[in-house]
Design a protein around this motif. Structure first.
Motif, PDB file in Angstrom:
ATOM      1  N   HIS A   1       0.807  -1.219   0.000  1.00 18.07           N
ATOM      2  CA  HIS A   1       0.000   0.000   0.000  1.00 18.07           C
ATOM      3  C   HIS A   1       0.844   1.276   0.000  1.00 18.07           C
ATOM      4  O   HIS A   1       0.302   2.370  -0.170  1.00 18.07           O
ATOM      5  CB  HIS A   1      -0.936   0.005   1.213  1.00 18.07           C
ATOM      6  CG  HIS A   1      -1.833  -1.183   1.278  1.00 18.07           C
ATOM      7  ND1 HIS A   1      -2.828  -1.425   0.346  1.00 18.07           N
ATOM      8  CD2 HIS A   1      -1.867  -2.238   2.152  1.00 18.07           C
ATOM      9  CE1 HIS A   1      -3.448  -2.549   0.637  1.00 18.07           C
ATOM     10  NE2 HIS A   1      -2.885  -3.073   1.726  1.00 18.07           N
ATOM     11  N   HIS A   2       2.163   1.131   0.211  1.00 19.32           N
ATOM     12  CA  HIS A   2       3.027   2.311   0.178  1.00 19.32           C
ATOM     13  C   HIS A   2       3.758   2.372  -1.157  1.00 19.32           C
ATOM     14  O   HIS A   2       4.379   1.404  -1.584  1.00 19.32           O
ATOM     15  CB  HIS A   2       4.044   2.303   1.316  1.00 19.32           C
ATOM     16  CG  HIS A   2       4.844   3.585   1.380  1.00 19.32           C
ATOM     17  ND1 HIS A   2       4.318   4.737   1.896  1.00 19.32           N
ATOM     18  CD2 HIS A   2       6.094   3.889   0.945  1.00 19.32           C
ATOM     19  CE1 HIS A   2       5.224   5.708   1.797  1.00 19.32           C
ATOM     20  NE2 HIS A   2       6.295   5.224   1.222  1.00 19.32           N
TER      21      HIS A   2
ATOM     22  N   ASN B   1       1.738   8.273   2.319  1.00 23.55           N
ATOM     23  CA  ASN B   1       1.699   6.971   1.658  1.00 23.55           C
ATOM     24  C   ASN B   1       2.387   6.943   0.295  1.00 23.55           C
ATOM     25  O   ASN B   1       2.274   5.960  -0.436  1.00 23.55           O
ATOM     26  CB  ASN B   1       0.255   6.485   1.503  1.00 23.55           C
ATOM     27  CG  ASN B   1       0.112   5.018   1.832  1.00 23.55           C
ATOM     28  OD1 ASN B   1       0.962   4.447   2.522  1.00 23.55           O
ATOM     29  ND2 ASN B   1      -0.934   4.394   1.352  1.00 23.55           N
TER      30      ASN B   1
ATOM     31  N   ASN C   1       5.368  -1.799  -4.546  1.00 28.38           N
ATOM     32  CA  ASN C   1       4.632  -0.768  -5.275  1.00 28.38           C
ATOM     33  C   ASN C   1       5.632   0.325  -5.638  1.00 28.38           C
ATOM     34  O   ASN C   1       5.728   1.350  -4.969  1.00 28.38           O
ATOM     35  CB  ASN C   1       3.501  -0.224  -4.397  1.00 28.38           C
ATOM     36  CG  ASN C   1       2.563   0.690  -5.156  1.00 28.38           C
ATOM     37  OD1 ASN C   1       2.704   0.893  -6.368  1.00 28.38           O
ATOM     38  ND2 ASN C   1       1.599   1.256  -4.458  1.00 28.38           N
TER      39      ASN C   1
END
Length: 312
Positions: A36-37, A156, A181
């Motif tokens: 998610h980061h 984030n 990511n």
């Protein structure tokens, strides 16, 4: 424990770029990235347009921006302070850089750089209210490290501009990099203007490090050798990084190449393409910044308009 494999674990043997590559696994590089980061790496070079590219992210209060986290002795300083997770005495400078990237991806273990960033301490009024209990920026209780990590988790998205990462393939040291990511923006410029920008300057960067020679600036013949040497390394490093990205399927959709020429001739359009690629919103702050320094419409005095130009 070090494990060596011909086809690294988790890779498709049909990917020709990975076959017959001998990789030694280091357990220090086995942290799991937080999906998610988001980490955006701006892969740039000296005199290549890196300042402008960095600024269009630095000016965005919704992103965490790190200006040259690999500069000088900063990585070594973090290692000595125990800020790099899993670092050992046998790790190389490249290893330390990759470990730092890994820990940002894993749990936002970010530390400040030696250089000021526009929104290093405070961001949008909403963020300030959430983190500082006030819409205004108040750094009274700021703690280096803890504060940066808090911002990393809130925004984030972390963006780092690096000009000291000549070998892009080093990211393969991070065993779980394919599940991260991560986006890479690779900025390229023709070597001629890069080197011409040094003609009135002093020592050429990286020269002593690359050749282990000490040369007087005033010696014209040796200066020409330095120019040729730097041109060779600039071209070689960028070609290797480009070929690496093209030959690895998992980087498709994560690697974006942009040229200095594109940014010079169509700055707003090019930056919009970059933001679209990394799936972020181009803010009014960024758009206004680009227009303000590239439209050439500002008046220097009552009779002479300002001229937008660069000697670099």
């Amino acid at each position: 424990i070090m494990v060596t494999s011909i086809i690294p674990e988790g890779r498709d043997s049909s990917d020709e770029s990975d076959v017959n590559i001998k990789i030694t696994r280091d357990p220090a590089f086995d942290l799991i990235p937080n999906p998610h980061h988001k980490l955006i790496i701006l892969l740039t070079s000296f005199r290549g347009g890196s300042t402008f590219l960095g600024n269009v992210f630095d000016i965005n209060p919704k992103l965490q921006y790190l200006y040259e986290p690999f500069s000088g002795g900063h990585i070594q300083n973090m290692y000595e302070k125990g800020w790099i997770n899993g670092a050992r005495v046998d790790h190389t400078p490249s290893d330390l850089k990759m470990l730092y990237i890994q820990q940002i991806l894993h749990n936002c273990s970010v530390h400040g750089t030696p250089f000021p960033e526009r929104h290093e301490f405070c961001g949008t009024p909403e963020e300030n209210l959430h983190r500082l209990n006030s819409t205004t920026c108040n750094t009274k209780n700021w703690i280096n490290g803890a504060g940066h990590q808090e911002i990393c988790r809130y925004r984030n998205v972390t963006v780092m501009k690096v000009i000291r990462l000549p070998v892009l393939s080093d990211i393969l040291k991070i065993s779980q990099i394919r599940s991260a990511n991560i986006y890479i923006i690779h900025l390229l410029r023709h070597p001629s203007p890069v080197l011409m920008s040094r003609r009135t300057g002093g020592m050429f960067y990286m020269w002593q490090h690359a050749s282990h020679k000490s040369v007087e600036v005033g010696d014209d013949s040796e200066r020409r050798v330095r120019i040729a040497w730097e041109a060779f390394n600039y071209g070689k490093d960028n070609l290797e990084s480009s070929e690496f990205a093209a030959s690895h399927r998992w980087l498709r959709g994560r690697y974006f190449q942009v040229t200095h020429r594109d940014m010079s001739l169509q700055p707003l359009k090019t930056v919009q393409r970059i933001y679209d690629f990394v799936k972020e919103t181009l803010t009014d702050e960024v758009r206004d910044y680009i227009v303000s320094i590239t439209d050439g419409s500002h008046v220097a005095d009552d009779t002479h308009p300002a001229v937008m130009a660069t000697l670099r």
